[in-house]
Design an enzyme around this catalytic site. Structure first.
Site, PDB file in Angstrom:
ATOM      1  N   SER A 164       0.854  -1.176   0.000  1.00  0.00           N
ATOM      2  CA  SER A 164       0.000   0.000   0.000  1.00  0.00           C
ATOM      3  C   SER A 164       0.906   1.248   0.000  1.00  0.00           C
ATOM      4  O   SER A 164       1.893   1.255  -0.728  1.00  0.00           O
ATOM      5  CB  SER A 164      -0.917  -0.056   1.226  1.00  0.00           C
ATOM      6  OG  SER A 164      -2.066   0.686   1.034  1.00  0.00           O
ATOM      7  N   ASP A 426      -8.389  -5.314  -6.092  1.00  0.00           N
ATOM      8  CA  ASP A 426      -7.996  -4.231  -5.176  1.00  0.00           C
ATOM      9  C   ASP A 426      -8.110  -2.900  -5.926  1.00  0.00           C
ATOM     10  O   ASP A 426      -7.417  -2.679  -6.909  1.00  0.00           O
ATOM     11  CB  ASP A 426      -6.538  -4.454  -4.739  1.00  0.00           C
ATOM     12  CG  ASP A 426      -5.981  -3.258  -3.961  1.00  0.00           C
ATOM     13  OD1 ASP A 426      -6.789  -2.449  -3.456  1.00  0.00           O
ATOM     14  OD2 ASP A 426      -4.735  -3.159  -3.858  1.00  0.00           O
ATOM     15  N   HIS A 451      -6.087  -6.325  -1.788  1.00  0.00           N
ATOM     16  CA  HIS A 451      -4.978  -5.458  -1.389  1.00  0.00           C
ATOM     17  C   HIS A 451      -3.875  -6.245  -0.673  1.00  0.00           C
ATOM     18  O   HIS A 451      -4.142  -6.915   0.330  1.00  0.00           O
ATOM     19  CB  HIS A 451      -5.563  -4.412  -0.439  1.00  0.00           C
ATOM     20  CG  HIS A 451      -4.800  -3.128  -0.325  1.00  0.00           C
ATOM     21  ND1 HIS A 451      -4.340  -2.426  -1.416  1.00  0.00           N
ATOM     22  CD2 HIS A 451      -4.439  -2.401   0.756  1.00  0.00           C
ATOM     23  CE1 HIS A 451      -3.729  -1.324  -0.997  1.00  0.00           C
ATOM     24  NE2 HIS A 451      -3.777  -1.289   0.311  1.00  0.00           N
TER      25      HIS A 451
END
Ligand SMILES: *[C@@H]1O[C@H](CO)[C@@H](O)[C@H](O)[C@H]1NC(C)=O
Ligand SMILES: *[C@@H]1O[C@H](CO)[C@@H](O)[C@H](O)[C@H]1NC(C)=O
Ligand SMILES: *[C@@H]1O[C@H](CO)[C@@H](O)[C@H](O)[C@H]1NC(C)=O
Ligand SMILES: *[C@@H]1O[C@H](CO)[C@@H](O)[C@H](O)[C@H]1NC(C)=O
Ligand SMILES: *[C@@H]1O[C@H](CO)[C@@H](O)[C@H](O)[C@H]1NC(C)=O
Ligand SMILES: *[C@@H]1O[C@H](CO)[C@@H](O)[C@H](O)[C@H]1NC(C)=O
Length: 483
Positions: A164, A426, A451
Site C-alpha cells: 500500500s 484491489d 490489497h
C-alpha cells in the site's frame, strides 16, 4: 491506504502496519498491535533531514528478527506506513518465508508520526510540516546507514518491502536511494498520486459483480433510498436501521455526505481486503467477504435492497464487536482536530494531512460506473479545510499532488529491480504499475486477489494467482540478490 471518514475512529485503513490502505474508518478498527514477545528498539533520528542547521532529534521505533540471519545474507527491511507498526509481522508473513530460505536479517521501521514514533510534542499542523514521504525516505536512509555500521552489515544487500503506501515508499526508496537499496518489493503500491481517485469505486463495482452480477445494482438502489430518506428528513428511521450511535443530525451537505461515505466505506473495506489472510494481525472482520455482502444483498426475504443494505452494515458492526456506528461529521472533525498523540483518530489525522498535502487519493463518487452516490470530490477537499484550515483548499491540494508526481515520476518510474504485485480486485491497483516497464521493473497481476494479498501468510483458500505471485517474487529475489 485510507479514506477518512467514517468509522472514524475508524480510520484509515484497516490493518496493520505494512498494509494499511487508507480507509478512514478503518483506522478506528485498527487491531491493537501488541505482541509482548517481540522486543521494541529505538533509533535516534533527525527531525528535519533537509536542514543541516536543525539539530533536533527524536526516537523512532523499530523491530528486529535475526532468527534466520546468516553471515553475508541479505537484510530485509519492512517499511512502516500510516498506522502503528504491528509486531505480528516480525513472526508471520510471506517475507519471513523468503528470509528463512535466503538467510536474511529482518527489520521493520515504524513510519514517523505513527504508532509510537513521535518526532514532536504533539501533532499540531505546524508540527505535521515534518510529516512527508520525503522525510520518511530520509529516515530510512539514515537508519540503514547507521545500522549497517552497528550490526556489521557492510557486505549485505538490502531489500525493502512494503504494501500500500509503504509499497510506494519501497519503490521510491529504491529509485531515490539506489546506492542503499538493492531491490524493492512494492506490493499494491499506488505510485501515481491523484486528487480525484474516482476509479476506486469503479473497481469496487466490478468486484461486487463478480459473484452476483446484480449486487452493484442492489447497492445502488439502496444508496438511492438512503438519499431519499435524507431528503425526507427520516432521521429516526435511518438512525434505527443503520444502528447509528446518536440520532442523525443533518445541518449541512457535509453531514449528508459523511453519512453516505460512512456507509459506503464499510463496503469499500470489504472489497479492498476481500479474503486477505489478515487474522494474524488481529483484524476481526475477515469473515465478511464480497460474497457475504452480496448474498445478503440478494436475499429477498430481508425486504427491499435498502433493508438488505442495513442488514449488511449491522452484520459488519456485529462482527467487529461495535455497538453502533458513528455518523456524526461534527464529532469526526472534532477528533481529527485533536492534536494530542493519544487522540482517538489513531493516525487518521496524520494520514489526512498526508492526503491533503501529498497524495489526494480521494475516493469520489464522480464516476458513473459505480454504485454509490453523494460523495463528491469537494466533500473530501472540504475536510482538508475543516481540519487544517481554509488555505488547505482545492488549489493547494491539487498543486501539492502535482508536485508529488513531479518528484517521484508517477507511473513513469525509472530504475531497476523493483517488483510491483497487484491484486486485480484491489481498487488501488488502478494507481499502480500493471505491466512490466522493463526486464527488471516487473508487474505481477493477481487475478481475483485483493490489497497486499501476496504479503499475508499462505493458506489453502488463496486464489491460485497469490501463491504463484509469492513464488515469482522469491525467484526474482534469488536472481537479483545474485547480481
Ligand atoms: C522470528 O520469526 C520466527 C518465525 O516466525 C519466530 O519463531 C521467532 O520467534 C521470531 N523471533 C523474533 C525475535 O521475533
Ligand atoms: C459465488 O462464490 C461461491 C464461492 O466461491 C461459489 O460457490 C458460487 O458458485 C459463486 N456464484 C456465482 C454466481 O459465481
Ligand atoms: C435470507 O435471510 C434469512 C433471514 O435472515 C435467512 O434465514 C436465510 O437463510 C437467508 N437466505 C439465504 C439464501 O442466505
Ligand atoms: C483529545 O483526545 C484526548 C484522548 O482521547 C482527550 O483526552 C482530549 O480531551 C481530547 N482533546 C480535545 C480538545 O478534544
Ligand atoms: C473526477 O474524475 C471523474 C472521472 O474522470 C470525472 O468525471 C469528474 O468530473 C472528476 N471530478 C472533478 C471534481 O474533477
Ligand atoms: C485557496 O486559498 C488561497 C489562499 O490560501 C487562495 O489564494 C486561492 O484563491 C484559494 N483557491 C480556491 C480554489 O479557493
Amino acid at each position: 491506504m485510507f479514506r477518512l471518514p467514517v468509522l472514524l475512529l475508524l480510520l484509515v485503513c484497516l490493518g496493520a502496519s505494512p498494509c494499511y490502505g487508507f480507509l478512514a474508518k478503518a483506522h478506528k478498527r485498527q487491531p491493537t498491535a501488541s505482541s509482548p514477545s517481540v522486543p521494541e528498539y529505538w533509533f535516534e533520528q533527525r527531525l528535519n533531514h533537509f536542514s543541516g542547521a536543525d539539530t533536533r532529534v527524536w526516537q523512532q521505533r523499530y523491530f528486529m528478527n535475526d532468527t534466520y540471519r546468516q553471515s553475508g545474507g541479505p537484510v530485509f527491511l519492512m517499511i512502516g506506513g500510516e498506522g502503528p507498526a504491528n509486531p505480528a509481522w516480525m513472526t508471520s508473513g510471506a517475507w519471513l518465508t523468503y528470509a528463512e530460505k535466503l538467510g536474511a536479517l529482518c527489520l521493520m521501521l515504524e513510519h514517523r508520526f505513527y504508532g509510537k514514533s513521535h518526532p514532536t510534542q504533539d501533532i499540531s499542523t505546524d508540527n505535521l510540516h515534518y510529516l512527508s514521504s520525503q522525510q520518511a525516505l530520509a529516515d530510512i536512509a539514515h537508519f540503514q546507514t547507521v545500522m549497517k555500521e552497528k550490526l556489521g552489515l557492510a557486505d549485505s544487500k538490502w531489500v525493502v518491502f512494503g504494501g500500500s503506501y509503504p509499497g510506494s515508499l519501497s519503490a521510491w526508496y529504491r529509485m531515490k536511494y539506489p546506492h542503499l537499496a538493492h531491490m524493492a518489493v512494492a506490493s499494491s503500491a499506488p505510485v501515481k498520486v491523484q486528487v480525484n481517485f474516482s476509479e476506486y469505486l469503479e473497481v469496487v463495482q466490478l468486484a461486487l459483480s463478480l459473484n452476483h452480477s446484480d449486487c452493484p445494482e442492489a447497492i445502488k438502489m439502496a444508496s438511492e433510498e438512503v438519499s431519499k430518506l435524507l431528503v425526507l428528513s427520516s432521521f429516526q428511521k435511518l438512525t434505527d436501521d443503520f444502528r447509528l450511535c446518536e440520532l442523525l443530525q443533518i445541518n449541512s451537505w457535509m453531514d449528508t455526505a459523511y453519512l453516505l461515505d460512512t456507509l459506503a466505506e464499510n463496503i469499500m473495506n470489504v472489497v479492498q481486503y476481500n479474503k486477505d489472510n489478515r487474522e494474524f494481525e488481529g483484524v476481526k472482520d475477515t469473515s465478511i467477504t464480497i460474497q457475504v455482502v452480496c448474498d445478503i444483498m440478494a436475499n429477498k426475504s430481508l425486504g427491499t435492497p435498502y433493508y438488505r443494505y442495513a442488514n449488511v452494515i449491522r452484520t459488519i458492526l456485529e462482527v467487529n464487536g461495535e455497538k453502533c456506528m458513528d455518523a456524526s461529521y461534527k464529532k469526526f472533525i472534532q477528533d481529527m482536530r485533536n492534536i494530542t498523540w493519544a487522540s482517538v483518530s489513531l493516525g487518521g489525522r496524520q494520514w489526512m494531512y498526508q492526503t491533503c498535502t501529498e497524495f489526494g487519493f480521494f475516493q469520489s463518487t464522480d464516476s458513473a460506473a459505480q454504485p454509490f452516490s453523494g460523495i463528491p470530490l469537494s466533500y473530501h477537499v472540504q475536510q482538508c479545510s475543516d481540519i487544517f484550515g481554509p488555505e488547505y483548499n482545492l488549489s493547494m491540494v491539487t498543486d501539492s499532488v502535482q508536485q508529488t508526481n513531479e518528484y517521484y515520476g508517477g507511473l513513469d518510474i525509472k530504475g531497476s529491480r523493483i517488483i510491483f504485485p497487484n491484486g486485480l480486485i484491489d481498487p488501488w491497483h488502478r494507481l499502480g504499475i500493471n505491466a512490466d516497464l522493463s526486464g527488471d521493473l516487473i508487474a505481477i497481476q493477481m487475478e481475483g486477489a485483493a490489497h497486499c494479498a501476496n504479503m499475508y501468510p499462505a493458506r489453502l483458500e488463496d486464489p491460485p494467482s497469490v501463491p504463484s505471485a509469492r513464488q515469482y517474487i522469491f525467484q526474482l529475489l534469488t536472481k537479483w540478490l545474485n547480481t
